[in-house]
Design a protein around this motif. Sequence first.
Motif, PDB file in Angstrom:
ATOM      1  N   ALA A 603       0.852  -1.205   0.000  1.00  0.00           N
ATOM      2  CA  ALA A 603       0.000   0.000   0.000  1.00  0.00           C
ATOM      3  C   ALA A 603       0.880   1.244   0.000  1.00  0.00           C
ATOM      4  O   ALA A 603       2.080   1.175   0.295  1.00  0.00           O
ATOM      5  CB  ALA A 603      -0.941  -0.004   1.202  1.00  0.00           C
ATOM      6  N   TYR A 616      -6.724   4.225   5.143  1.00  0.00           N
ATOM      7  CA  TYR A 616      -6.710   2.809   4.784  1.00  0.00           C
ATOM      8  C   TYR A 616      -6.133   2.052   5.969  1.00  0.00           C
ATOM      9  O   TYR A 616      -5.350   2.577   6.758  1.00  0.00           O
ATOM     10  CB  TYR A 616      -5.924   2.547   3.494  1.00  0.00           C
ATOM     11  N   TYR A 755      -8.399   2.104  -3.895  1.00  0.00           N
ATOM     12  CA  TYR A 755      -7.764   3.404  -4.191  1.00  0.00           C
ATOM     13  C   TYR A 755      -8.696   4.530  -3.730  1.00  0.00           C
ATOM     14  O   TYR A 755      -9.904   4.332  -3.551  1.00  0.00           O
ATOM     15  CB  TYR A 755      -7.493   3.537  -5.701  1.00  0.00           C
ATOM     16  N   ARG A 791       1.849  -1.387  -7.651  1.00  0.00           N
ATOM     17  CA  ARG A 791       1.548  -0.141  -6.916  1.00  0.00           C
ATOM     18  C   ARG A 791       2.359   1.031  -7.471  1.00  0.00           C
ATOM     19  O   ARG A 791       1.821   2.109  -7.742  1.00  0.00           O
ATOM     20  CB  ARG A 791       1.858  -0.355  -5.438  1.00  0.00           C
ATOM     21  N   THR A 810      -4.058   7.366  -2.328  1.00  0.00           N
ATOM     22  CA  THR A 810      -3.988   6.153  -1.502  1.00  0.00           C
ATOM     23  C   THR A 810      -4.260   4.943  -2.392  1.00  0.00           C
ATOM     24  O   THR A 810      -5.257   4.954  -3.142  1.00  0.00           O
ATOM     25  CB  THR A 810      -5.003   6.198  -0.351  1.00  0.00           C
ATOM     26  N   VAL A 812      -4.086   0.512  -2.332  1.00  0.00           N
ATOM     27  CA  VAL A 812      -3.840  -0.802  -1.689  1.00  0.00           C
ATOM     28  C   VAL A 812      -3.923  -1.859  -2.781  1.00  0.00           C
ATOM     29  O   VAL A 812      -4.923  -1.928  -3.513  1.00  0.00           O
ATOM     30  CB  VAL A 812      -4.867  -1.086  -0.582  1.00  0.00           C
TER      31      VAL A 812
END
Length: 823
Positions: A603, A616, A755, A791, A810, A812
């Motif tokens: 992440a 998150y 996201y 990522r 963000t 993950v």
Amino acid sequence: MAAKRPTIALLTDSLCGEYQSEVRFGVERAAQAHDVNLVVAFGETGARRGCTLDARGSIYALVGAAMVDGLVIVSSALTKHLGVEGAYAFCRSYASLPMCSVGLAMEGIPSVIVDNALGVEAAVAHVLDDHACRRIVYISGPVNNEEAKLRARAYRRALEARALPYDERLLVFGDFLIDGGRRAMRELLARGVDFDAVIAGNDNMALGAMDTLKAHGVDVPGDVLVCGFDDVAVSRVTRPSLTTVRQPIKELGALAVTTVVRQLGGERVPECSLLPVELTRRESCGCGYYAALPRASAGAPSRGEPLSTAEQREDLERALARSVTASAASLRAWPRELLSALEEELAGQEGRFLRALQGLLDAAGREGVALDQLQGAITLLRARVRRAPAGAPEDDLERLWHASRTLIGHASTRAEGEKRLHLERAAIHLSWTGRCFSTSLSMPTLRRTLATELPRVDLTRVAISLYDDPQHATLRSLFLMENSREVEPPPATFASSCLAPPGFLGSAERWSVIAMPLTFGEAEHFGVALVNSGANEVVYDAVRLQIGSAMKAVSMHREIVRQVEIRERLEQERVRQESLVAERIQTTLVPSRLHVEGLELCAVMKPAAEVGGDYYDVIATQEGGWLGIGDVAGHGLAAGLVMLMIQSMVAAMTRRDPMASPGELVSALNGAIYENVRERLKRDEHATLLLLRYERSGRVTFAGAHDDIVVCRAGTRRCECVPSSGMWVGVLPSIDAMTHDAELRLEDGDLLVLYSDGVTEARNAEQEQFGLERLCSAVEVSQDAPVELIRDRIVRDVESWSSSPDDDITIVVARHRAPPGAG
């Protein structure tokens, strides 16, 4: 080397009053005739009720020996503001300079005045002796005005001389203004006393009194006769025209200049010079113009006698001179020239008289003479000259008089029309300049406005200077204009007593300027404006006030900008500090170790410049684990606090019941967030939130509302977008009915991507969003790579798309690995 030209200052309260205007006209004409420079300085206008005059403040304090050689002071106007003692002290403060007081006799100071007492006594005598009136009202000027007192005392003396009782109920006080006359007459009518004539201390009050009488159904002159004092221009054109005492106001100004010039030359001058006044009979007393015909003096020729005798010629010249108020040097010979033209006309030179009359009208107009007065001259000639040329019909002379009257009527109408046209033109331009000045909120803008707008109102030579110290001892030039063109002002300061920067008044040619204080209200003095004379008289005070208001607006705007800048800096610092705290909260609370059995996990959270409230979390359980993602609406500390609440609540509830329903957790969390944010913090933040319960078998149960879940299938190598259908948390007290569990299943090798909208809503230079399609493409292209590389590929693509993301990013990424032996 030629001697330095003297400079005289005219000090008055205003330029707009008709009395002040006439005095100024006479002063300017005399200054030109004596070849002296002229500075006309005025303070606050007396036209506004409740206004006071700072007699030794503002512009008056700057006028002194450093600038001028002598003074003409309109004391009669200053007494309205200062009283007699105050006006006397004002004049005495200039004791070092030769001076002359206008309108008010000052002990020890040369003064030029009119015979106020004789004028009022003549008016009273006229209505008593010629019209048999017995109940005469007198409207006096202000109680503290010396001229008003003199005229009121003359009214009483005239009654006493005829053994008529003084009735105090017939005396009322005004303020020399038209509205004051109206109020005084309303007060008198309310007393219920009988009267048959009204004499007012000046024409303005007489005109106001006539307005009130007409409004109450009283006919003038049918029921009541009215008489004024001054003979202002409007008294001739009002209906009915006003009988009044004509005082030679222009001559007062001209004589005052002559008095000062004589003092400069070392001559002794009279302490008081008295100019005569004359009753001018018009319609408001029932006489009209024809009643003004002078009575023939002893030895005057009878009708029909020839014009050639010297005795008659001299008598006619004197009678004509008395019929018209025209004291200018250029007009002194007009009776002789007009009579010579008449003789030539009668001798057969047809048109000679009318040409001479037209020349006289032109010259009189330039000198500000009321042209309709020449009708009285024609009336006089018609009554005294009866003989027509030999052999000519008797009515030839009547046609000449008729043509003369028509010529005078046209010239008078044209002159009044031109005055009105100039006034309307000035009013239109002043309206426009007012709008322009009102939007000039900085000094550069104000200077540009001055350069473009002042020439519109005939101000073409201008020096505007601002005080450079609290004591007003020095000035600094702000704006200079010569011949309608702006010139660069000198940078150095100069003494305020100079009024303008060095060189501005250094011309070898004679000059005449108006000096005006630039003020806002009565307390704020910004500086001084020196402008050329020759513009319409209403321009000066209006422009002065407009510039003063613009100066105030500039200073207020500057202060507002300064305060806003301070507040913005404080706010920026507050936001920066809050952002630091929010960023620490947001980044510190992300899980330090990502481990859920069955998932390859990675992440990233990248805060934007204004940190938002991205959330998150990854929480491992014996059966698998929980994944959470969300985004709090807004930025800064408040968003960070809401995110902190969400993280704490989710962590606590999932640890207490690892197999809880995601929908039940979201609903419970919503109630707590709503109470905390809406009811306790009194704020309106809310958040998207998606909770996913992962089981090692690949079963994923989820609930909440957030961006679509992206699942890249290993079998098809394509992405699927799974929507969430819940409700934001913190918006409503309860979202139970809208929150339900949903499921998806992961197969071995499938990728799960979570996201925030900072990914899909990132914009490029053309404001195009990165979008879900590009996200899916980035995942599909790199799906075989380790999750860390997937990522990083997503982050790189987003940052290439938008160099300055304005929201947190963000992401993950999880790859499901089925347990051995499954399926």
